[in-house]
Design a protein around this motif. Structure first.
Motif, mmCIF file in Angstrom:
data_model
loop_
_atom_site.group_PDB
_atom_site.id
_atom_site.type_symbol
_atom_site.label_atom_id
_atom_site.label_comp_id
_atom_site.label_asym_id
_atom_site.label_seq_id
_atom_site.Cartn_x
_atom_site.Cartn_y
_atom_site.Cartn_z
ATOM 1 N N GLN A 22 0.884 -1.093 -0.039
ATOM 2 C CA GLN A 22 -0.018 -0.047 0.046
ATOM 3 C C GLN A 22 0.637 1.301 -0.055
ATOM 4 O O GLN A 22 0.550 2.377 -0.560
ATOM 5 C CB GLN A 22 -0.789 0.018 1.012
ATOM 6 N N SER A 26 0.960 4.172 -2.795
ATOM 7 C CA SER A 26 0.645 5.846 -2.299
ATOM 8 C C SER A 26 1.716 6.380 -3.162
ATOM 9 O O SER A 26 1.638 7.671 -3.599
ATOM 10 C CB SER A 26 0.666 5.830 -0.797
ATOM 11 N N TYR A 36 -3.987 11.326 -2.627
ATOM 12 C CA TYR A 36 -4.531 10.219 -2.051
ATOM 13 C C TYR A 36 -4.767 10.541 -0.622
ATOM 14 O O TYR A 36 -4.441 11.221 0.160
ATOM 15 C CB TYR A 36 -3.545 8.979 -2.580
ATOM 16 N N VAL A 38 -5.402 7.437 2.847
ATOM 17 C CA VAL A 38 -5.595 6.082 3.397
ATOM 18 C C VAL A 38 -5.935 6.199 4.874
ATOM 19 O O VAL A 38 -5.221 6.789 5.646
ATOM 20 C CB VAL A 38 -4.128 5.314 3.356
ATOM 21 N N PRO A 58 -2.619 1.709 8.746
ATOM 22 C CA PRO A 58 -3.713 1.793 7.756
ATOM 23 C C PRO A 58 -4.665 0.865 8.405
ATOM 24 O O PRO A 58 -4.424 -0.345 8.872
ATOM 25 C CB PRO A 58 -3.131 1.234 6.404
ATOM 26 N N HIS A 61 -5.803 -2.760 4.550
ATOM 27 C CA HIS A 61 -4.459 -2.685 3.668
ATOM 28 C C HIS A 61 -4.688 -2.716 2.401
ATOM 29 O O HIS A 61 -3.704 -2.916 1.460
ATOM 30 C CB HIS A 61 -3.802 -3.728 4.227
ATOM 31 N N ILE A 64 -7.467 2.255 -1.072
ATOM 32 C CA ILE A 64 -6.885 3.638 -1.096
ATOM 33 C C ILE A 64 -7.810 4.655 -1.945
ATOM 34 O O ILE A 64 -8.481 4.169 -2.901
ATOM 35 C CB ILE A 64 -5.204 3.877 -1.824
#
Length: 187
Positions: A22, A26, A36, A38, A58, A61, A64
């Motif tokens: 992730q 990102s 973005y 999260v 997060p 996982h 996003i």
């Protein structure tokens, strides 16, 4: 000033990841100039010396959120050319268009995901769908101005906010909320 308002009114996409990287995804979006989000929360982690630390991690996982700052066609190119397998949540199985989360809904969701806020629960999309509640507007208190569904869980009241892929519930006093129908009526 007009440009800021226009940028803040842009919708968002929810993207499902098929990788555990992730952070790398990102960074990929950041390199492409995309904003973005999260959802994060604090987790207690015990190290080898048995010291417990609060670590920001997060919530999910494989999800996003990315702000739509380009056309859907350009976004499809970025997603398909990515070195990671992912897909943007669509309107339906039959409709290939990407589902757009309205800016106001996403702003409220991001506020409710603040990791500093206590008395918060995260739910899957399917868990949120089965929750019965009344659409409300928070008229008083620290969450004044937010909208969502007033639901009950473990004998407490929560404000539920759903977005594609997940939902968040924040503890709220039911006395601070008014049903959406009443909010629009003259007082």
């Amino acid at each position: 000033m007009e440009e800021i308002t226009e940028k803040d009114s842009l919708p968002w996409y929810a993207i499902t990841l098929y990788t555990l990287r992730q952070k790398s995804v990102s960074e990929y979006f950041s390199e492409k100039g995309l904003e973005y989000f999260v959802p994060m929360h604090y987790v207690d982690v015990e190290d080898r010396e048995h010291h417990v630390r609060h670590v920001l991690r997060p919530v999910v996982h494989n999800l996003i959120f990315v702000k739509k700052t380009m056309s859907e066609k350009q976004m499809r190119t970025i997603v398909t050319e990515a070195p990671y397998k992912m897909s943007v949540i669509r309107k339906s199985r039959e409709n290939p268009e990407y589902y757009e989360i309205p800016a106001k809904q996403m702003d409220e969701f991001m506020l409710m995901c603040n990791p500093e806020i206590e008395m918060r629960k995260y739910l899957t999309e399917s868990e949120a769908k089965i929750k019965k509640g009344t659409p409300v507007f928070v008229k008083f208190g620290p969450m004044k101005g937010l909208t969502g569904k007033l639901v009950r869980s473990s004998k407490k009241y929560y404000l539920l906010k759903e977005v594609p892929g997940m939902a968040v519930m924040l503890k709220v006093s039911r006395w601070c909320c008014i049903p959406i129908e009443e909010q629009n009526s003259p007082q």
